[in-house]
Every structure is written in C-alpha cells, then in structure tokens.
Design a protein around this motif. Structure first.
Motif, PDB file in Angstrom:
ATOM      1  N   UNK A   3      57.598 -25.544 -32.253  1.00 44.34           N
ATOM      2  CA  UNK A   3      56.256 -25.276 -31.747  1.00 44.34           C
ATOM      3  C   UNK A   3      56.124 -23.837 -31.266  1.00 44.34           C
ATOM      4  N   UNK A   4      57.202 -23.304 -30.706  1.00 48.65           N
ATOM      5  CA  UNK A   4      57.176 -21.944 -30.171  1.00 48.65           C
ATOM      6  C   UNK A   4      57.250 -20.880 -31.266  1.00 48.65           C
ATOM      7  N   UNK A   5      57.612 -21.272 -32.473  1.00 49.58           N
ATOM      8  CA  UNK A   5      57.812 -20.328 -33.570  1.00 49.58           C
ATOM      9  C   UNK A   5      56.581 -19.447 -33.787  1.00 49.58           C
ATOM     10  N   UNK A   6      56.830 -18.140 -33.935  1.00 51.48           N
ATOM     11  CA  UNK A   6      55.740 -17.192 -34.132  1.00 51.48           C
ATOM     12  C   UNK A   6      55.405 -16.972 -35.598  1.00 51.48           C
ATOM     13  N   UNK A   7      54.373 -16.142 -35.828  1.00 55.80           N
ATOM     14  CA  UNK A   7      53.912 -15.873 -37.196  1.00 55.80           C
ATOM     15  C   UNK A   7      53.937 -14.380 -37.523  1.00 55.80           C
ATOM     16  N   UNK A   8      54.643 -13.613 -36.720  1.00 51.74           N
ATOM     17  CA  UNK A   8      54.727 -12.182 -36.992  1.00 51.74           C
ATOM     18  C   UNK A   8      54.003 -11.325 -35.980  1.00 51.74           C
ATOM     19  N   UNK A   9      53.161 -11.953 -35.147  1.00 50.44           N
ATOM     20  CA  UNK A   9      52.451 -11.218 -34.098  1.00 50.44           C
ATOM     21  C   UNK A   9      53.275 -11.252 -32.815  1.00 50.44           C
ATOM     22  N   UNK A  10      52.832 -10.493 -31.828  1.00 44.03           N
ATOM     23  CA  UNK A  10      53.519 -10.533 -30.544  1.00 44.03           C
ATOM     24  C   UNK A  10      53.417 -11.939 -29.947  1.00 44.03           C
ATOM     25  N   UNK A  11      54.475 -12.394 -29.273  1.00 40.67           N
ATOM     26  CA  UNK A  11      54.502 -13.749 -28.724  1.00 40.67           C
ATOM     27  C   UNK A  11      54.773 -13.731 -27.226  1.00 40.67           C
ATOM     28  N   UNK A  12      54.442 -14.838 -26.594  1.00 37.60           N
ATOM     29  CA  UNK A  12      54.698 -15.010 -25.168  1.00 37.60           C
ATOM     30  C   UNK A  12      56.192 -15.265 -24.954  1.00 37.60           C
ATOM     31  N   UNK A  13      56.744 -14.695 -23.922  1.00 31.85           N
ATOM     32  CA  UNK A  13      58.169 -14.891 -23.634  1.00 31.85           C
ATOM     33  C   UNK A  13      58.393 -16.257 -22.993  1.00 31.85           C
ATOM     34  N   UNK A  14      59.280 -17.053 -23.599  1.00 28.76           N
ATOM     35  CA  UNK A  14      59.620 -18.381 -23.092  1.00 28.76           C
ATOM     36  C   UNK A  14      61.125 -18.470 -22.855  1.00 28.76           C
TER      37      UNK A  14
ATOM     38  N   UNK B  99      64.268 -17.804 -33.865  1.00 24.70           N
ATOM     39  CA  UNK B  99      64.829 -16.795 -32.968  1.00 24.70           C
ATOM     40  C   UNK B  99      64.255 -15.410 -33.238  1.00 24.70           C
ATOM     41  N   UNK B 100      63.944 -15.136 -34.505  1.00 24.59           N
ATOM     42  CA  UNK B 100      63.414 -13.816 -34.857  1.00 24.59           C
ATOM     43  C   UNK B 100      61.913 -13.687 -34.641  1.00 24.59           C
ATOM     44  N   UNK B 101      61.219 -14.830 -34.593  1.00 23.12           N
ATOM     45  CA  UNK B 101      59.751 -14.776 -34.585  1.00 23.12           C
ATOM     46  C   UNK B 101      59.137 -14.956 -33.207  1.00 23.12           C
ATOM     47  N   UNK B 102      59.952 -15.220 -32.202  1.00 21.66           N
ATOM     48  CA  UNK B 102      59.401 -15.487 -30.881  1.00 21.66           C
ATOM     49  C   UNK B 102      60.257 -14.814 -29.819  1.00 21.66           C
ATOM     50  N   UNK B 103      59.623 -14.407 -28.731  1.00 23.04           N
ATOM     51  CA  UNK B 103      60.323 -13.810 -27.596  1.00 23.04           C
ATOM     52  C   UNK B 103      60.956 -14.939 -26.795  1.00 23.04           C
ATOM     53  N   UNK B 104      62.143 -15.347 -27.203  1.00 20.53           N
ATOM     54  CA  UNK B 104      62.778 -16.555 -26.694  1.00 20.53           C
ATOM     55  C   UNK B 104      64.118 -16.249 -26.038  1.00 20.53           C
ATOM     56  N   UNK B 105      64.300 -16.798 -24.854  1.00 20.82           N
ATOM     57  CA  UNK B 105      65.614 -16.787 -24.209  1.00 20.82           C
ATOM     58  C   UNK B 105      66.148 -18.208 -24.243  1.00 20.82           C
ATOM     59  N   UNK B 106      67.260 -18.420 -24.908  1.00 21.13           N
ATOM     60  CA  UNK B 106      67.858 -19.743 -25.024  1.00 21.13           C
ATOM     61  C   UNK B 106      69.173 -19.741 -24.249  1.00 21.13           C
ATOM     62  N   UNK B 107      69.267 -20.572 -23.225  1.00 21.45           N
ATOM     63  CA  UNK B 107      70.463 -20.581 -22.381  1.00 21.45           C
ATOM     64  C   UNK B 107      70.735 -21.991 -21.880  1.00 21.45           C
ATOM     65  N   UNK B 108      71.827 -22.141 -21.151  1.00 22.95           N
ATOM     66  CA  UNK B 108      72.193 -23.433 -20.598  1.00 22.95           C
ATOM     67  C   UNK B 108      72.424 -23.334 -19.109  1.00 22.95           C
ATOM     68  N   UNK B 109      72.462 -24.492 -18.460  1.00 20.88           N
ATOM     69  CA  UNK B 109      72.759 -24.556 -17.034  1.00 20.88           C
ATOM     70  C   UNK B 109      73.670 -25.740 -16.793  1.00 20.88           C
ATOM     71  N   UNK B 110      74.891 -25.463 -16.328  1.00 17.57           N
ATOM     72  CA  UNK B 110      75.852 -26.531 -16.104  1.00 17.57           C
ATOM     73  C   UNK B 110      77.196 -25.964 -15.692  1.00 17.57           C
ATOM     74  N   UNK B 111      78.180 -26.837 -15.557  1.00 11.85           N
ATOM     75  CA  UNK B 111      79.512 -26.419 -15.140  1.00 11.85           C
ATOM     76  C   UNK B 111      80.049 -25.350 -16.084  1.00 11.85           C
ATOM     77  N   UNK B 112      80.439 -24.226 -15.524  1.00 12.77           N
ATOM     78  CA  UNK B 112      80.961 -23.133 -16.329  1.00 12.77           C
ATOM     79  C   UNK B 112      79.943 -22.053 -16.624  1.00 12.77           C
ATOM     80  N   UNK B 113      78.655 -22.377 -16.492  1.00  8.93           N
ATOM     81  CA  UNK B 113      77.623 -21.375 -16.791  1.00  8.93           C
ATOM     82  C   UNK B 113      77.173 -20.629 -15.538  1.00  8.93           C
ATOM     83  N   UNK B 114      77.513 -21.170 -14.367  1.00  7.29           N
ATOM     84  CA  UNK B 114      77.106 -20.528 -13.119  1.00  7.29           C
ATOM     85  C   UNK B 114      78.166 -19.539 -12.650  1.00  7.29           C
ATOM     86  N   UNK B 115      77.732 -18.504 -11.967  1.00  4.23           N
ATOM     87  CA  UNK B 115      78.673 -17.555 -11.374  1.00  4.23           C
ATOM     88  C   UNK B 115      79.177 -18.113 -10.041  1.00  4.23           C
TER      89      UNK B 115
END
Length: 323
Positions: A222-233, A253-269
């Motif tokens: 749904x977040x996938x872009x079409x070549x225009x500027x996109x909202x950062x999610x 990943x190339x078409x949208x301003x997307x940050x994909x990350x995780x939260x759980x054991x090992x990902x926290x400082x």
C-alpha cells in the motif's frame, strides 16, 4: 521449592514441589520470593527453543519465566528480571534490574505490564522516534501488547491511531482505549483499498507491526510509490504472530521514503534498555496504579501450569501465575 520445570524439549513445564532453590553467585544479585509471573509468547518461544535468543543454549532442566514480581528479604515489593526462572517460589535477580513497585498496583498487573511496555514504548520511542501529532498504524492491535500500544501512543501524543485485526467487535472496543479508526484484515482487497484511502487523507507516519506475514506485505504494498515524492513512513516489526517471513519487492524500497526496522531483544542499545528500567516501566507502573492504564489479566495458581500452558487465552488478556 515449588516450581514449573521443563525437563524435555517438549517445552511444556511440569509442576514440581522439590526443585532445588537457586543461590546467588555475586554481591550484585539477590533472592526474591516470587509472587506473580506472566506467561508471555516470549517465554513459550524460549521454552520450546524456537526463539532466536536460545539457539546457543544447551538442553537442560529449566524454570521458564524471564521476569516477575516478588518480595526482597526486607519485604520490599519489586518487579525484576530473573537470572533464574521466575515460575518458582524463589528466583535470583540482579539488583540493578529491579524496580520498586508503587502502592496501588496489584501483583498480576505489575507482572503483566513490563513485557508489553517493552513491546510498544520501545518501538515508538526508539525505533520509530515518534513525535507528537503523528499518525500511527498498529497492525494486530487486539492482543495484550497491541491494546497497551494504543494507550501509550495516545500518552505520547499521537494525532491519529489506526488499528487492525480480524475481530470487528474486538476492534470496536479499542476505541475506548484511544483508537480513532479500525480496519479488518479478513479481506485483502478491501483492506488495501481502505488503507490507501486513509494514507491519502492522513499519511501514515509509523507502523507498529505485531503480525508480520501477509498483512505486513499488504501494508508495504500500500505504501509503494509511483515515482513521485512520498511521505516518510517508519515501519517497526515487533512480532510475527502470522508468519516469520514475507516477500518484499525491492521496488517498494526504492519507490517510497521508508524506514524498515525492528524492536526486540538485541535491537536496543544499553542506554535504551537502561531507560526502559529506570524511566519507562516505572512511569507505566504509576499510571496503572493511578488507573490511567487499562490491562486485562487472568490469574492461575502455579500447580495448574501444565493444564494452561498451551491454552488459548481470550485476545487481549495476559495469563499470570500467582505463587
């Protein structure tokens, strides 16, 4: 001592009355008399050896339960992370990983809250770096942690909270906790159509995902872009209740301003983990003591552990063993 002990790779604990009491191995540790410990998906995954944090552990008799509530020798009531398993009358804990409990919070609530706080507040504060006024999508919000995530997102100043799930009546009930809009995930096409409409009207800033699997694929599509500027999610994976893997097109990943990350054991400082114990969880304990956080628990005695370990508890309720 009385304890729930896993003797085999079946992952099912057995009630035992004569298990050896734990002993401390340093001055930084203490013994607590356990009063309550919540049974979480994390505990079950680790007990069965399926969690990534247990891959190097050897098979041996173990007491499950990574955290709980108990009394120190001087009678102080604390929440603590266990060095030894907490589904027992006594456990070893580290002194610097204890939190004194406020008056007004019961043992079951205090035992149930921290894991869900970690599974929601840490994702919002650190992985997503949430700001006030943002639009939050909570994917899989009818579970215990999802319900708490709604309340914490509201507490942190969310502008709009969208929730998803398979049960419409359960989703409707989430409005009382602060959800503004809900989406059923039962029909793919309808879900995508409705989500696209919402994203066009109020762009989604953060996705907190407890499901992964098919719904995560649909949200990312749904977040996938079409070549225009996109909202950062910022998309944060916290759980995988509906599948551990997904198919992800590189075009997304190339078409949208997307940050994909995780939260759980090992990902926290270390610093983030310290804040969890010194600031975030204590704040939530006080809010619960003041009746400003709502959680549902179901308590059982330790001796019933075998019968209920694999029982499906109603959605949004945390099972707590009281000792």
């Amino acid at each position: 001592m009385k304890a729930a002990v896993i003797f085999s790779q079946s992952g099912i604990p057995q009630y035992t009355e004569n298990f050896s009491e734990p002993i401390t191995t340093s001055d930084e540790q203490a013994i607590i008399s356990v009063k309550a410990a919540a049974i979480k998906n994390l505990d079950k995954a680790k007990a069965s050896g399926k969690h990534y944090s247990t891959e190097s552990e050897k098979s041996q008799a173990i007491i499950p339960g990574g955290d709980g509530v108990g009394l120190l020798a001087d009678g102080t009531r604390v929440y603590a992370l266990g060095v030894t398993g907490m589904l027992a009358e006594k456990a070893v804990v580290e002194k610097n990983r204890m939190i004194k409990l406020p008056d007004g919070i019961d043992n079951a609530t205090a035992a149930a809250l921290p894991n869900a706080v970690a599974g929601s507040a840490m994702a919002l504060r650190f992985s997503a770096r949430m700001n006030g006024g943002e639009t939050i999508l909570i994917n899989g919000a009818t579970g215990f942690t999802g319900k708490l995530a709604i309340q914490i997102a509201k507490l942190y100043g969310a502008g709009k909270i969208i929730v998803t799930g398979r049960n419409e009546s359960a989703l409707q009930a989430l409005q009382a906790l602060g959800a503004d809009e809900y989406l059923l995930t039962t029909l793919d096409e309808t879900f995508v159509k409705q989500l696209k409409k919402i994203h066009q009207q109020t762009p989604i800033d953060i996705v907190v995902d407890y499901l992964w699997g098919r719904t995560a694929e649909l949200i990312l599509e749904t977040l996938k872009g079409t070549g225009a500027f996109t909202h950062r999610t910022r998309f944060v994976s916290v759980g995988s209740m509906t599948g551990d893997t997904i198919q992800l097109s590189s075009q997304i990943l190339r078409s949208v301003n997307l940050q994909l990350s995780g939260s759980g054991l090992g990902s926290w400082t270390k610093e983030e983990m310290q804040l969890l114990l010194t600031e975030i969880i204590p704040e939530m304990f006080q809010l619960a003591a003041d009746n400003k956080l709502k959680v549902d628990t179901m308590s059982i005695p330790l001796k019933e552990i075998e019968q209920v370990w694999d029982t499906d508890i109603s959605s949004g309720t945390r099972l707590v063993v009281e000792i």
